[in-house]
Design an enzyme around this catalytic site. Structure first.
Site, PDB file in Angstrom:
ATOM      1  N   PRO A  56       0.831  -1.188   0.000  1.00  0.00           N
ATOM      2  CA  PRO A  56       0.000   0.000   0.000  1.00  0.00           C
ATOM      3  C   PRO A  56       0.869   1.242   0.000  1.00  0.00           C
ATOM      4  CG  PRO A  56      -0.497  -1.448   1.849  1.00  0.00           C
ATOM      5  CD  PRO A  56       0.823  -1.842   1.299  1.00  0.00           C
ATOM      6  N   GLU A  57       0.605   2.072  -0.966  1.00  0.00           N
ATOM      7  CA  GLU A  57       1.239   3.375  -1.016  1.00  0.00           C
ATOM      8  C   GLU A  57       0.207   4.377  -0.507  1.00  0.00           C
ATOM      9  OE1 GLU A  57       3.199   3.900  -4.860  1.00  0.00           O
ATOM     10  OE2 GLU A  57       3.289   1.741  -5.117  1.00  0.00           O
ATOM     11  N   HIS A  63      -3.577 -15.262   8.675  1.00  0.00           N
ATOM     12  CA  HIS A  63      -2.438 -14.363   8.726  1.00  0.00           C
ATOM     13  C   HIS A  63      -2.659 -13.170   9.658  1.00  0.00           C
ATOM     14  CE1 HIS A  63      -0.527 -16.747   5.700  1.00  0.00           C
ATOM     15  NE2 HIS A  63      -1.529 -16.571   4.866  1.00  0.00           N
ATOM     16  N   ARG A  82       3.212 -11.529   4.470  1.00  0.00           N
ATOM     17  CA  ARG A  82       4.673 -11.555   4.459  1.00  0.00           C
ATOM     18  C   ARG A  82       5.324 -11.132   5.764  1.00  0.00           C
ATOM     19  NH1 ARG A  82       6.733  -9.111  -1.150  1.00  0.00           N
ATOM     20  NH2 ARG A  82       8.742  -9.662  -0.305  1.00  0.00           N
ATOM     21  N   ARG A 128      20.488  16.014  -5.056  1.00  0.00           N
ATOM     22  CA  ARG A 128      20.537  14.552  -5.140  1.00  0.00           C
ATOM     23  C   ARG A 128      21.444  14.103  -6.279  1.00  0.00           C
ATOM     24  NH1 ARG A 128      18.092  11.031  -1.487  1.00  0.00           N
ATOM     25  NH2 ARG A 128      17.604  12.577   0.079  1.00  0.00           N
TER      26      ARG A 128
END
Length: 281
Positions: free
Chosen positions: A2-3, A102, A121, A162
């Site tokens: 999820p972003e 899970h 995961r 950067r």
DNA sequence: CATGCGTCCTGCTTGC
DNA sequence: TGCAAGCAGGACGCAT
């Protein structure tokens, strides 16, 4: 997984079912989920009895705001910060229902439901903090602006120093918050910029276009309820809709939607990055 | 100091 | 068909 758009969608969907409820009990089937300083027992004790006052999001974090307990002397506000990482999911289900395989963390609520955090995961984390502890948390404190709070000037300043490729900069949460692999690729395509272009090589005009593209892509993704690749679902089990609007993500070999040339996948910053070698410079 | 890569996990997909 | 390698939405720790 999820972003920003997915976590935003989840936060909006969870809020009505959680705000105003009181946590009657806590279960932690997988202690690995706990990222804070507390032991499992201390974590459970520190949450039980609290009312959920708000649900919010910052970057890819889902924040559950918890009130002090009147019966506990000098109790303070608390924030439960979830990071869903790749496969974290939430849903609300009656406490009596079987616990999903899970499930990593459950909050039982006064209305007979439970908030369940599941994660195949096991990368996802939950961390219980005071409001001051949250802002003092290194990761949180270093987060860059939300996309719509980013100004062209600040974006340009952040990129100008950067030496990385532009995609690595977009994935760096200290530059701008909430972008992951999907929305990096989609934004770079919208801005017609190659993912492996050196950040310093972009013109001011390209940087401005890129920021505008990011904001537009994120907005459209939120409007569509996020993107479902495999695991992502809203708390109601509904899939997102933005995957149907992908221009390039996961489409290597397919024709570019703009020029028809086959899209190409390369690795940038260790992540598969799909782009059009003809349209993106 | 900044950057890049391996690692944490599990399960699904791909290719032999 | 069976099996193993490869890959996945993220971010941290360590080496360079």
């Amino acid at each position: 997984m999820p972003e920003l758009p997915e976590v935003e969608t989840i936060a909006r969907a969870l809020a009505p079912g959680l705000i105003g409820r009181v946590v009657t009990g806590v279960a932690v089937p997988d202690v690995k989920v706990l990222a804070g300083p507390q032991t499992r027992a201390a974590f459970e004790r520190a949450i039980a009895g609290r009312e959920i006052t708000d649900i919010s999001r910052r970057a890819k974090l889902l924040l559950v705001h918890l009130a002090p307990r009147p019966e506990v002397q000098d109790d303070e506000d608390a924030v439960l910060a979830f990071h869903l990482k790749m496969t974290g999911r939430f849903h609300i289900a009656p406490t009596a229902e079987a616990i999903p395989v899970h499930a990593r963390l459950l909050l039982r609520l006064t209305d007979g439901n439970a908030l369940i955090f599941s994660d195949v995961r096991r990368f996802g984390t939950a961390r219980l903090l005071s409001p001051q502890g949250l802002t003092a948390w290194d990761f949180y404190a270093a987060l860059g602006p939300e996309p719509w709070d980013m100004t062209p000037h600040a974006f340009e300043a952040a990129l100008a120093k950067r030496t990385t490729r532009i995609k690595a900069a977009l994935l760096d949460q200290t530059v701008i918050a909430g972008i992951g692999n999907i929305y990096a690729d989609e934004s770079l395509f919208a801005a017609r910029i190659r993912p492996d272009a050196p950040a310093t090589s972009l013109s001011p005009g390209q940087r401005h276009t890129l920021l505008t593209s990011i904001q537009a892509v994120i907005e459209r993704a939120i409007a569509a309820g996020g993107s479902t690749i495999r695991d992502y679902r809203t708390p109601d089990g509904v899939e997102g809709g933005f995957q149907h609007q992908f221009a390039v993500y996961g489409k290597a070999g397919e024709p570019c939607p703009a020029c028809g040339q086959p899209l190409v996948a390369i690795k940038v910053a260790g992540r598969t990055s799909t782009f059009c070698p003809r349209c993106q410079k």
